[in-house]
Design a protein around this motif. Sequence first.
Motif, PDB file in Angstrom:
ATOM      1  N   MET A  24       0.826  -1.289  -0.192  1.00 49.46           N
ATOM      2  CA  MET A  24      -0.055   0.020  -0.049  1.00 49.46           C
ATOM      3  C   MET A  24       0.959   1.159   0.036  1.00 49.46           C
ATOM      4  SD  MET A  24      -3.086  -1.190   2.635  1.00 49.46           S
ATOM      5  CE  MET A  24      -4.013  -2.484   2.153  1.00 49.46           C
ATOM      6  N   HIS A  25       1.886   1.281   0.881  1.00 51.42           N
ATOM      7  CA  HIS A  25       2.873   2.256   0.739  1.00 51.42           C
ATOM      8  C   HIS A  25       3.616   2.649  -0.589  1.00 51.42           C
ATOM      9  CE1 HIS A  25       7.117   3.845   1.324  1.00 51.42           C
ATOM     10  NE2 HIS A  25       6.307   4.844   1.833  1.00 51.42           N
ATOM     11  N   SER A  26       3.776   1.365  -1.316  1.00 47.83           N
ATOM     12  CA  SER A  26       4.366   1.527  -2.394  1.00 47.83           C
ATOM     13  C   SER A  26       3.575   2.396  -3.468  1.00 47.83           C
ATOM     14  CB  SER A  26       4.820   0.558  -3.184  1.00 47.83           C
ATOM     15  OG  SER A  26       5.945  -0.077  -2.283  1.00 47.83           O
ATOM     16  N   LEU A  27       2.174   2.049  -3.505  1.00 49.68           N
ATOM     17  CA  LEU A  27       1.190   2.536  -4.548  1.00 49.68           C
ATOM     18  C   LEU A  27       0.900   4.083  -4.009  1.00 49.68           C
ATOM     19  CD1 LEU A  27      -0.749   2.482  -6.865  1.00 49.68           C
ATOM     20  CD2 LEU A  27      -2.482   1.735  -5.006  1.00 49.68           C
ATOM     21  N   LEU A  28       0.880   4.214  -2.785  1.00 47.88           N
ATOM     22  CA  LEU A  28       0.488   5.639  -2.425  1.00 47.88           C
ATOM     23  C   LEU A  28       1.904   6.570  -2.735  1.00 47.88           C
ATOM     24  CD1 LEU A  28      -1.228   4.980   1.173  1.00 47.88           C
ATOM     25  CD2 LEU A  28      -2.146   5.828  -1.075  1.00 47.88           C
ATOM     26  N   LYS A  29       2.892   6.009  -2.582  1.00 54.52           N
ATOM     27  CA  LYS A  29       4.152   6.861  -2.722  1.00 54.52           C
ATOM     28  C   LYS A  29       4.476   7.169  -4.183  1.00 54.52           C
ATOM     29  CE  LYS A  29       9.139   6.766  -1.786  1.00 54.52           C
ATOM     30  NZ  LYS A  29      10.430   5.994  -1.375  1.00 54.52           N
ATOM     31  N   LYS A  30       3.894   6.318  -5.046  1.00 57.57           N
ATOM     32  CA  LYS A  30       4.137   6.609  -6.362  1.00 57.57           C
ATOM     33  C   LYS A  30       2.963   7.591  -6.661  1.00 57.57           C
ATOM     34  CE  LYS A  30       5.300   2.011  -7.766  1.00 57.57           C
ATOM     35  NZ  LYS A  30       5.167   0.884  -8.752  1.00 57.57           N
ATOM     36  N   LYS A  31       1.672   7.520  -6.308  1.00 52.47           N
ATOM     37  CA  LYS A  31       0.888   8.719  -6.403  1.00 52.47           C
ATOM     38  C   LYS A  31       1.102  10.089  -5.868  1.00 52.47           C
ATOM     39  CE  LYS A  31      -3.357   5.805  -7.218  1.00 52.47           C
ATOM     40  NZ  LYS A  31      -4.897   5.985  -6.657  1.00 52.47           N
TER      41      LYS A  31
END
Length: 704
Positions: free
Chosen positions: A277-284
Amino acid sequence: MATANSSAMMQLHRSERNMFSTSDDIVMMKQIQATHVPDGMGVEVNSILAVLTTIEDVLRLSTPNLPGVVHVQKGSQAQPDAHEEKATKGDFNDDLKRVAYSVNKISCEILCKCSGGGDALATTVAIFNILTNYSWEAKVVVALAALAMTYGEFSLVAHLDPTKPLAKLVALLKQLPDTIEREEMLKPMFDAFNNLITVMLDVTKCIIGFKKLPSQYIRPDMPTATADIPIAVYWTIRSIVACATQIAGLIEIGHEYIASTTDASELSSLAHKVSNMHSLLKKKLTVCLQLIEKQKQDELFQTIKSLFETPQVDNMKILKIFIYAKDNQPPLCFGSAERKASVDVLRGKNVLLFISDLDISHAELSVLYQKYHESRKHHQFEVVWLPVVDWSTPWDEATEKQFETNQSAMPWYSLSHPSFLDPAVIRYIKNEWRFNKKPMLVVLDPQGRVANPNALHMINIWGSRAFPFDSIREEDLWKAETWGMGLLADIIGTPVRDWTKDGKLIFLFGGEDIEWIRKFSKTVQDVAREANVTNLQMIYIGKSHPREKVHRNNTTIVAEKLSHTLQDLGLIRSFWVRLESMLLSKIQLGKAIEDDQIIREIRMMLSFDRSDQGWVVVSQGSAILAKAKGDILLRCFMEFDTWKDQVAPKGFILAMKDHLHALHSPSHYRLILPGTSEGIPQKVVCAECGCPMEKFIMYRCCND
């Protein structure tokens, strides 16, 4: 740029569907969303960040005393830390007071319900009910604060000095001595525990990052995390409950607690989920920050343009954008980095912005250094070096050293560090002032107006006479100039200046072929003796990039007494730099090449230098009589017997010119201008035949 952003957005949407579209998540999130009734009062982002920082400090200091983990030795005196100082500040205490009730209530909730293996989902929902009036980012921070308090209390007791009776008794009651004795057995669980805490903090920072995005820059085409953040908050609080369950087990059960691989596996599984989840949020978040930064840079770029287009009272507004005081540090230094200064030292002065990258040649710097000292003796102005750096390449120790070496060699102001130059300023310098690696000197008058887009050319030509270095002065200086040996060779100084004044017959020649030089010099000297020409002087100028070959030629010429030379290779380079500066100065002023005699003559000289042959310019006094490629002049003098009868009736000079004219045949030349030169004309005609010249792209090493 738009295509790249669209591609990134598509990838984000695909990842989002894969991660957040399970049926369990959808059902669970309906239940969680039902508890979310924020009261609008909320907790300020700065308060949330302050609390989160304390949580990190608590969790860092609560690290169990396990092998390989850095910890404070028992019985040692702890040193004051930033968190201790912060704990005494009133503002910070106020931040904690806003959430203290909820933190304590959740701490009690998780200790009570997690003891004995309570239902994790029910406990998680209970926490959300307590946090019903908080925003999503506040929910996760308050829940983390409760975990930090619980874990901190456990760790505090575990680290108490066992030699003290009270500490020993408290540890005995909680059965912590046994826990510590089993540290090897518990290590897998604590490793998974600490890893989960790390990813929980990471995702929390990301969630807060979305909250901190400035609303005025939010656009519909930006990636959204509205649906992702509640799910990320749920799984973070669900992970907090799992961590609390492990702590409760250690505190409550003591001797009977047995760490199983299941405990570590559950924590690791949660860490993996939260990490994704952190990876996706960080990309966004990264895409959002990039788009916002671009908007900010566009705004600043337009602000700079507007400032230059609007009359200013003084130069401060413009200079404070170009020379940005980062973190309240003085942005300027004078010479060495130790002598700091603010932008105010430039107020109301003529300011010359020396713009370059870090690859400044010693020759270029030495020429400007000399002109600077000449001009500063008579005039007041300031020079500021603006180093333009390509931040896409790593800034390493060697680059830092290169910057410091250049900075210490400059007797004027420079930026304290290249990072003080904002990307929007660099963009303006490149787009509006056409900077592209080659050094330039932009002149700002006391009101901050651009008085000259590049005064480097006029300074190379006239030195201190160029003050105040504006375009009007440049025009006036050109009006006073005529083409002749005085303008061409003024930089050489004596003896050419004296020869010109005395009306000597001067042969200025160059090239690198020593055999041609030797044959030409001896032939001219022989003809001069035979024709009884006693006022002849010859001087060798070499090439525009003098290196070892020119140096050897100088040595040979002096040893064989062939002619005068310029032993200083820097002076040879300055001669050619000045000549090129004349052409670029004229072009910058918008002069038409075909209509300007000085431009035509300079082009011919530069064409000579770019060829592989020798060349000669002949003058008497300042008046230039002839110029030609070396082989033509050599042939003219080798055929002296055919025109020596004309010397008596016509005079030596006229007889030579007539024969040279008879030998003349159309030649073709090449002209090479720096690719970074501003205002290069689209059409250039050959200096010899008048035909339009073809344009080619040439790559040449700077040492060539």
